[in-house]
Design an enzyme around this catalytic site. Structure first.
Site, PDB file in Angstrom:
ATOM      1  N   TYR A 113       8.693   0.563  17.296  1.00  0.00           N
ATOM      2  CA  TYR A 113       9.881  -0.253  17.341  1.00  0.00           C
ATOM      3  C   TYR A 113      10.929   0.608  16.940  1.00  0.00           C
ATOM      4  CZ  TYR A 113       9.582  -0.401  12.272  1.00  0.00           C
ATOM      5  OH  TYR A 113       9.405   0.040  10.984  1.00  0.00           O
ATOM      6  N   TRP A 168      -4.503   0.081  17.368  1.00  0.00           N
ATOM      7  CA  TRP A 168      -3.586   1.004  17.290  1.00  0.00           C
ATOM      8  C   TRP A 168      -4.021   2.514  17.820  1.00  0.00           C
ATOM      9  CZ3 TRP A 168      -0.568  -0.663  12.246  1.00  0.00           C
ATOM     10  CH2 TRP A 168      -0.097  -1.932  12.468  1.00  0.00           C
ATOM     11  N   ASP A 194      -0.229   8.402   8.483  1.00  0.00           N
ATOM     12  CA  ASP A 194      -0.238   6.909   9.373  1.00  0.00           C
ATOM     13  C   ASP A 194      -1.669   6.420   8.997  1.00  0.00           C
ATOM     14  OD1 ASP A 194       0.658   5.601  11.961  1.00  0.00           O
ATOM     15  OD2 ASP A 194      -1.469   5.549  11.952  1.00  0.00           O
ATOM     16  N   HIS A 207      -4.446  -7.592   4.859  1.00  0.00           N
ATOM     17  CA  HIS A 207      -2.969  -7.682   5.051  1.00  0.00           C
ATOM     18  C   HIS A 207      -2.722  -8.146   6.663  1.00  0.00           C
ATOM     19  CE1 HIS A 207       1.284  -6.773   5.070  1.00  0.00           C
ATOM     20  NE2 HIS A 207       1.011  -5.829   5.971  1.00  0.00           N
ATOM     21  N   HIS A 257      11.837  -3.571   6.803  1.00  0.00           N
ATOM     22  CA  HIS A 257      12.378  -2.705   7.841  1.00  0.00           C
ATOM     23  C   HIS A 257      13.757  -2.696   7.491  1.00  0.00           C
ATOM     24  CE1 HIS A 257       8.865  -4.135  10.000  1.00  0.00           C
ATOM     25  NE2 HIS A 257       8.811  -2.811  10.030  1.00  0.00           N
ATOM     26  N   GLY A 270       0.647  -1.182  -0.102  1.00  0.00           N
ATOM     27  CA  GLY A 270       0.031  -0.138  -0.085  1.00  0.00           C
ATOM     28  C   GLY A 270       0.776   1.171   0.048  1.00  0.00           C
ATOM     29  N   SER A 271       1.578   1.303   1.062  1.00  0.00           N
ATOM     30  CA  SER A 271       2.175   2.549   1.168  1.00  0.00           C
ATOM     31  C   SER A 271       3.591   2.595   0.221  1.00  0.00           C
ATOM     32  CB  SER A 271       2.487   3.083   2.615  1.00  0.00           C
ATOM     33  OG  SER A 271       3.594   2.329   3.231  1.00  0.00           O
ATOM     34  N   GLU A 289       3.260 -10.776   6.243  1.00  0.00           N
ATOM     35  CA  GLU A 289       4.744 -10.740   6.510  1.00  0.00           C
ATOM     36  C   GLU A 289       5.119 -12.122   6.690  1.00  0.00           C
ATOM     37  OE1 GLU A 289       7.587 -11.205   9.653  1.00  0.00           O
ATOM     38  OE2 GLU A 289       5.687 -10.969  10.025  1.00  0.00           O
TER      39      GLU A 289
END
Ligand SMILES: [Zn+2]
Length: 768
Positions: A525, A574, A502, A655, A705, A445-446, A677
């Protein structure tokens, strides 16, 4: 006087000082001296703040440059060989383990190319820890003395602290075996690691520490017998070791009763339990204490931003005092305050009615102290009455009592949460419509959130550019991303989300029933912090939230464009949820609000719609049983309420990431395609579990990441590995997660290699 205690304080700085400095260090803009200086300043500020607030038991070693579990791996020398061979400085080894490192050779430095260790959710929070990774060759030894150094640093300021470390049983249990040692059970390393714990504790004692908080958070999980038995082994060993400070074993985030037998009678000074999350464990845990052990009563919520109800908290602690006496009771935060924003006084824009309901980490210090004073018989009448007024204001507010929304939730029925046809029929309809190739490629997506994007967003927020100018800018960014995807040959495109700060905040800001902060950052994180919205009242969608950008993106390409939304559970998880109504009700309200958005997207010809639920696993109650099955039921129901109003030809994606996802947990969502993931999952059995998943899946192929770029050959090898157990006709090709934290160069190279690898397999299968 009853003592007050704080289990840990946020280490990011009130204005994200740690993020700014670590990122500057990574990019070579500042050196180690500057990095260490900022770390020291943050620690000092935190200790002084707590001292000034009157907190009696202040934690040290709660600071970390990346993650407190990773710190222990470095400290105990649990460093896989692939990192040690580069002979980096300790801090660079720490960062390489946390985020991977890829660097070209220079005159002074060797080339480095190493992937990060696996990162997973910290229990049911939105914090992530770096998973300790052990092999048969792991040799535990003390590699530095960070906890001692930080204890002494505080002492030099005249502040006595209680160092905190994750305990041996949790540290091992939260780890895993490395690829080359898959037969290794981490808990079997207990006897090897205990002498190192003893050595560390003796060093702390020699430095002057009289007491250490030793976190055993796994006590709130279902534990195998071998692990339960390990507590006795571990703490008897430590009790018999020389020069060990008093140990307070701390658990949080749940109920320890199912493991109570394994900690009852342990030779430790006392325990900390979380009575915000599990007040019902009180009688049994109190009965399990020995006649001398102290009880740290976690009563001020370390996971949320709501003001504590003092009258309830005081009554609870008084119950503990009645059972144990004042000398054996400590008033504490339920967990470390790591999970709360730093300081409410920095919020200048919050509505004053709502602000009066909140309490951030700095305010929680006062809460712990007031409750400790109240139960000690000190006069805190004024504080108690101000608190009672705030609690009442929230209860009676129109924001928390929206009759229209409540009526809609009451009228939810079965039909609202079922798609018109079952998956096989939908699949056939979607094949006809989209005509996608074998191994269809997509992204999550991003796309990179570049400096340019942030600058323009800031300018728009500050009113320095008009809405029209900002709109033009966003459109040009969308076009750039669309053209790029077409150029490299991706099949299902995304618009890149340049307009989103975000994935949760963006929607929270547009929904009714939410409040958001200016500086309410919380570490997710490493240097990634989030600023969670707050669910303050009943939730509804006053207007479309994402339709404009998705419709524009679809209008400039012939390829299918995914509309991108964040699912009800993820928005809830979140955000800081309400604590005055159930999470189920909040999830259903969100499902209804998102349903309006999904239907609007479809009506505007965006016919692939992804509703992300990465948080679904972390929301899972930590223990199996009724609570867990109830959760899975309402999680699926709220997702299906959001996504079931569409035609069979509309393809619903979802997702999931950064959790040990069980495919059974997502079956009930009935999404047509899911992406997860997966790049760091090495266990073939785990792939096997997913091969039984009935609908289509993209198993993430690279770690987003890490800045390192996998080659085409690496992708080919990985796809080949998965294909050994996973059927080709369900196989989507995608990265682990969104790409917003990456730079364009890495994204361009990685995605190009990924698409090329997919093409290779497509040709191979066409020939067969
Ligand atoms: Zn993700």
């Amino acid at each position: 006087m009853v003592q007050s205690s704080v289990l840990g304080f946020p280490r990011i700085g009130a204005f994200r000082e740690l993020k700014k400095t670590t990122e500057a260090y990574w990019s070579g803009k500042v050196g180690k001296d500057e990095l260490f200086k900022v770390g020291k300043e943050i620690r000092e500020n935190n200790w002084k703040l707590q001292k000034a607030a009157g907190v009696d038991v202040i934690a040290s070693n709660d600071f970390s440059y990346y993650d407190q579990v990773l710190d222990l791996s470095l400290l105990f020398n649990a460093i896989p060989e692939r990192y040690t061979k580069y002979e980096l400085d300790p801090i660079d080894t720490l960062f390489a383990m946390g985020r991977g490192l890829q660097r070209k050779a220079t005159d002074s430095e060797k080339a480095v190319d190493v992937t990060a260790l696996e990162m997973v959710k910290w229990f049911d929070s939105n914090y992530h820890y770096v998973r300790p990774t052990f092999s048969h060759s792991t040799e535990f030894k003390l590699n530095g003395q960070k906890p001692v150094d930080e204890y002494l640093e505080a002492k030099k300021l005249g502040i006595e602290t209680r160092p905190v470390v994750v305990g041996p049983v949790s540290y091992l249990f939260l780890g895993k075996a490395d690829k080359d040692s898959l037969d290794l059970e981490p808990i079997s390393l207990l006897e090897k690691i205990l002498p190192v714990y003893a050595e560390l504790l003796a060093k702390l004692s020699a430095a002057g520490a009289t007491s250490v908080q030793i976190d055993e958070p796994i006590l709130v999980l279902d534990l195998p017998e071998k692990v339960q038995a390990a507590f006795k082994t571990a703490y008897e060993y430590l009790a018999n070791a020389k020069n060990i400070p008093k140990l307070v074993v701390a658990s949080y985030f749940g109920d320890v009763r199912p493991n109570l037998a394994s900690i009852k009678g342990l030779p430790v000074h006392g325990f900390h339990f979380d009575f915000v999350r599990a007040p019902e464990q009180f009688d049994e845990v109190v009965a399990a204490l020995t006649a001398e052990q102290v009880l740290s009563v976690g009563i001020i919520d370390g996971r949320n931003i709501w003001k504590a109800d003092f009258s309830e908290a005081v009554a609870f602690v008084e119950k503990a005092i009645a059972a144990l006496g004042k000398d054996r009771v400590i008033v504490a935060t339920s967990s470390s305050l790591l999970h709360t924003p730093v300081d409410l006084t920095n919020e200048k824009k919050l509505d004053s009615e709502i602000k009066n309901w909140f309490s951030f980490a700095t305010q929680k210090l006062d809460e712990v102290v007031v409750v400790a004073k109240a139960v000690s018989g000190e006069d805190v009448k004024e504080a108690l009455s101000v608190n009672a007024a705030a609690i009442k204001s929230r209860k009676d507010s129109a924001i928390t009592n929206d009759a229209d929304v409540q009526k809609k939730v009451d009228s939810i029925n079965e039909k609202l949460s079922s798609r018109a046809a079952a998956f096989p029929e939908r699949l056939a309809a979607q094949k006809g419509k989209f005509n996608l190739p074998l191994f269809p490629t997509t992204t999550i997506g991003s796309f990179p959130q570049t400096k340019d994007i942030r600058i323009n967003r800031n300018k728009f927020t500050k009113g320095e550019i008009t809405a029209e100018q900002y709109d033009t800018f966003i459109k040009s960014e969308i076009e750039k991303v669309v053209r790029f995807q077409e150029e490299i040959g991706l099949d299902v495109l995304v618009h890149g989300e340049p307009e989103r700060n975000d994935m949760v905040q963006y929607f929270g800001e547009q929904l009714k029933g939410f409040a958001f902060t200016t500086n309410g950052w919380v570490q997710s994180y490493g240097s990634r912090y989030v600023r969670p919205p707050v669910v303050v009242g009943d939730v509804s969608r006053p207007h479309a939230m994402s339709v404009k950008e998705s419709v524009y993106a679809q209008s400039i390409t012939k390829k299918p464009m995914k509309g991108m939304l964040t699912g009800p559970i993820t928005v809830l998880r979140w955000s800081f949820p309400r604590n005055d109504v159930s999470q189920k009700v909040q999830a259903l309200q969100l499902g209804l609000a998102l349903r309006d958005e999904v239907n609007d997207l479809e009506a505007a010809s965006v016919e692939v719609i992804q509703v992300d639920e990465p948080a679904i696993r972390e929301g899972l109650p930590l223990r199996s049983g009724q609570e867990r099955s109830d959760y899975l039921k309402y999680a699926a129901e709220s997702f299906r309420i959001a996504t079931s109003g569409v035609k069979n030809t509309t393809q619903i994606h979802s997702h999931f990431c950064y959790s040990d996802l069980d495919p059974n947990h997502i079956k009930a969502l009935d999404a047509d395609v899911v992406s997860i993931e997966f790049s760091k999952k090495d266990d073939p059995n785990y792939i096997q579990e997913f091969s039984n998943y009935p609908n289509h899946i993209g198993l993430g192929l690279f770690d987003i990441h890490s800045p390192r770029i996998p080659s085409k050959e690496e992708f080919i090898a990985r796809i080949g590995e998965i294909l050994k157990v996973y059927p080709a006709d369900k196989f989507w090709v995608n990265p682990d997660c969104g790409l917003k934290t990456r730079g364009w160069e890495e994204v361009r190279a990685s995605l190009t290699n990924m698409v090329e690898a997919a093409k290779t397999y497509r040709e191979k299968y066409a020939q067969n």
